[in-house]
Design an enzyme around this catalytic site. Sequence first.
Site, mmCIF file in Angstrom:
data_model
loop_
_atom_site.group_PDB
_atom_site.id
_atom_site.type_symbol
_atom_site.label_atom_id
_atom_site.label_comp_id
_atom_site.label_asym_id
_atom_site.label_seq_id
_atom_site.Cartn_x
_atom_site.Cartn_y
_atom_site.Cartn_z
ATOM 1 N N TYR A 75 53.543 48.080 18.403
ATOM 2 C CA TYR A 75 53.704 48.685 19.735
ATOM 3 C C TYR A 75 52.926 49.984 19.825
ATOM 4 C CZ TYR A 75 55.562 50.096 24.174
ATOM 5 O OH TYR A 75 55.654 50.460 25.496
ATOM 6 N N PHE A 127 32.628 51.152 45.984
ATOM 7 C CA PHE A 127 33.030 49.877 45.410
ATOM 8 C C PHE A 127 34.462 49.611 45.879
ATOM 9 C CE2 PHE A 127 34.828 46.868 42.458
ATOM 10 C CZ PHE A 127 33.927 45.846 42.666
ATOM 11 N N THR A 128 34.768 48.342 46.103
ATOM 12 C CA THR A 128 36.035 47.956 46.746
ATOM 13 C C THR A 128 37.267 48.609 46.106
ATOM 14 O OG1 THR A 128 35.996 45.986 45.355
ATOM 15 C CG2 THR A 128 35.138 45.755 47.597
ATOM 16 N N ASP A 218 31.406 55.621 36.943
ATOM 17 C CA ASP A 218 31.863 54.230 36.867
ATOM 18 C C ASP A 218 30.842 53.514 35.987
ATOM 19 O OD1 ASP A 218 32.332 51.550 37.105
ATOM 20 O OD2 ASP A 218 32.782 51.602 39.249
ATOM 21 N N LYS A 261 32.846 43.571 32.091
ATOM 22 C CA LYS A 261 31.451 43.301 32.450
ATOM 23 C C LYS A 261 30.566 43.569 31.231
ATOM 24 C CE LYS A 261 33.406 43.936 36.696
ATOM 25 N NZ LYS A 261 34.844 44.176 36.883
ATOM 26 N N ARG A 385 29.743 39.518 49.778
ATOM 27 C CA ARG A 385 29.709 40.980 49.617
ATOM 28 C C ARG A 385 29.163 41.555 50.911
ATOM 29 N NH1 ARG A 385 32.592 42.818 45.002
ATOM 30 N NH2 ARG A 385 33.927 42.271 46.730
ATOM 31 N N PHE A 452 39.095 40.574 50.806
ATOM 32 C CA PHE A 452 38.155 39.509 50.416
ATOM 33 C C PHE A 452 38.754 38.566 49.359
ATOM 34 C CE2 PHE A 452 37.079 41.379 46.313
ATOM 35 C CZ PHE A 452 37.403 42.708 46.511
HETATM 36 N N1 PM9 Z 1 34.041 44.217 39.767
HETATM 37 C C1 PM9 Z 1 33.076 42.151 40.389
HETATM 38 O O1 PM9 Z 1 33.175 40.930 40.514
HETATM 39 C C2 PM9 Z 1 35.550 42.221 39.875
HETATM 40 C C3 PM9 Z 1 36.507 42.541 40.930
HETATM 41 S S1 PM9 Z 1 35.917 42.735 42.564
HETATM 42 C C4 PM9 Z 1 35.482 41.193 43.004
HETATM 43 O O2 PM9 Z 1 32.006 42.764 40.554
HETATM 44 C C5 PM9 Z 1 32.827 48.224 39.469
HETATM 45 C C6 PM9 Z 1 31.437 48.675 39.673
HETATM 46 C C7 PM9 Z 1 33.152 46.890 39.445
HETATM 47 C C8 PM9 Z 1 34.508 46.485 39.279
HETATM 48 C C9 PM9 Z 1 34.886 45.133 39.330
HETATM 49 C C10 PM9 Z 1 35.482 47.506 39.085
HETATM 50 C C11 PM9 Z 1 36.928 47.151 38.901
HETATM 51 C C12 PM9 Z 1 35.105 48.809 39.116
HETATM 52 N N2 PM9 Z 1 33.795 49.148 39.302
HETATM 53 O O3 PM9 Z 1 37.895 44.294 38.099
HETATM 54 O O4 PM9 Z 1 39.542 46.115 37.817
HETATM 55 O O5 PM9 Z 1 32.175 45.994 39.593
HETATM 56 O O6 PM9 Z 1 38.219 45.374 35.884
HETATM 57 O O7 PM9 Z 1 37.125 46.608 37.657
HETATM 58 C C13 PM9 Z 1 34.228 42.926 39.990
HETATM 59 P P1 PM9 Z 1 38.264 45.532 37.359
#
Ligand code: PM9
Length: 460
Positions: A75, A127-128, A218, A261, A385, A452
Site C-alpha cells: 500500500y 485542451f478539453t 502539459d 501517450k 475534434r 464529445f
Molecule cells: N488526450 C486524446 O485522445 C484522451 C482523452 S480526450 C479524448 O488525445 C493532453 C494534451 C491530452 C490528454 C488526453 C490529457 C488528459 C491532457 N493533455 O486522458 O486524462 O491529449 O490521461 O489525459 C486524449 P488523460
Amino acid sequence: MPARHTSWAEPYKIKMVEPLTMTTREQRVQAMEEAGYNTFLLPSERVYIDLLTDSGTSAMSDRQWAGLMLGDEAYAGSRNYYHLEEAIQRHYGYKYIVPTHQGRGAENILSRILIKPGDIVPGNMYFTTTKLHQELAGGTFTDIIVDEAHDAQSTFPWKGNVDLAKLERVIAEHGAKKIPYVSIATTVNMAGGQPISLANLKALRELTKRHGIRIIHDMTRVAENAYMIQRMEEGQGHRSVAEIVLEICSLTDGATMSAKKDALVNIGGFMATNEWDVFEEARNMVVVYEGLHTYGGLAGRDMEAMAIGIAESVQDDHIRARVGQVFYLGNKLLEMGVPIVKPVGTHGVFLDAKAFLPHLPQTAFPAQALAAELYIDSGVRAMERGIVSAGRDKDTGDHCYPDLELVRLTIPRRVYTQAHMDVVAESVQRVYEQRERITGLRMTYEPKYLRFFQARFERL
Ligand code: PM9
C-alpha cells in the site's frame, strides 16, 4: 552511434499479435446508428483499425511486460514508486512528483492548488480536460497561441508557439497576480499535433520570469515535440531527443502528464513540480482524489511499466519511427489531395472537415458526421475534434465555434503496420470521392461535461 537508415522502419520486431475483427457494411451502419453517430460509443469489437486515440492504446515492450511482474503492491512505499520518481527526475528533470491514475487526475490536483476563482490561465490553445479543470477551479482559460495555429492550411512549422504579444496584452489587462501560470502543451493536440519551438519557449521563459509567472507544462507528448525540434530547429539537429526533452522541461516550473501517450503505458500519469510548497499540497490532496502519494491510483506494476516506458519514449530510434509512421499516412493523404491540417502532426493526421464538407454548416457537426462516415466505409474509427469537442462557453452557454473543425486519425504507438496505414488512406479517399452525399447531424443528447465523449446524434 547506430547506423542511420533513410526509412522510418520500426526499431523492433513483433512477438505477440491480437486478431482484428472485420465487419460488413450493414453491421457497421447498424453499429453507428446504435452508437448515436458518436465513435466513442462503439464497442471496440466492432472496430477494424482503431484510430480513436493514441491514449493508453500503445503496445508495451517486452521489458515493460517483464516490469509488470516486478510490481510491488505494498500500500505504501512501493519500490516501483521510487523507480518512477527516479525515471521522471532523470529524463524530465522535475524535482518532486505525485503519481495519478491519468492526466486529468494531475490536472484536477494542480488546478485546485494553483488557481483561485477569478484567475486567468493563458495557454497555447485549449485542451478539453485541461480547460475544464481550470474552469472547475474558478479560472478562465485564454488562448495565446499564434494565429497560424487556427488555420488548418497554414504551413507554419511552429504552430504550437505562443504569441508573446498576446500574452503581454493579457498581463497588461489582468495583471500578473491574476495569472497563476501559463499553460504550455508540447505538442499541441487541438491544433493538430503541432510543436512549439525551443526558441519560443526560451523567450516565453524570459517574459514570464520578468512578471513572476510560472509555466506549467502539459508534457503529454513532449518527446514528439523534442523530435520536431531536433528535426527542424536551427542548431538542434546534433542533439539527442533525450537532451532536448530535458531542456524543454528545465524551462518550466511544473508539469502534468498523461503517461498514456508518450510514455507508452495503458494507464497512468503524474504531476511534477520544482516547488516544495506546491508538492506538499499536492501530496496531501492526492490522498483525497486518487490514493496515497506513493501510488496515486495506480498499481505498483503500472508504475514500473511507466518508469520503463519513459526511458524508451525518449530514444531517438523509437520516436523517429513513431512520428515517421504518422508522416507516412499524412503524406499519402496529401498526395491524394485530401484536405488535412498542415504540417502533418506528430500523433495523428487531422482531416479538415470544413474543407472536406464545405456544404455543411458547423452547426450540422461536419467533423462528427465525417468520422461516422469513415467508420461506415471501412471500420476505421477516428475522433471528432471540432465544435462538439469545444463544448459551450461557460458564461453564455452558447456553443464555442472553433476555427478548426477536424477529424483526428490518431496513431497508437507500435501497434499498426504500414499496410494498415494504406487501408486507412484508401478509405479516406473513397469517402472523399463521395463527400457530396454526406449529410449533417443533429445532437439529441448532450451531457454537461466533456460532451464529445457521450453525446448522441441523428442524421439530419
Ligand atoms: N488526450 C486524446 O485522445 C484522451 C482523452 S480526450 C479524448 O488525445 C493532453 C494534451 C491530452 C490528454 C488526453 C490529457 C488528459 C491532457 N493533455 O486522458 O486524462 O491529449 O490521461 O489525459 C486524449 P488523460
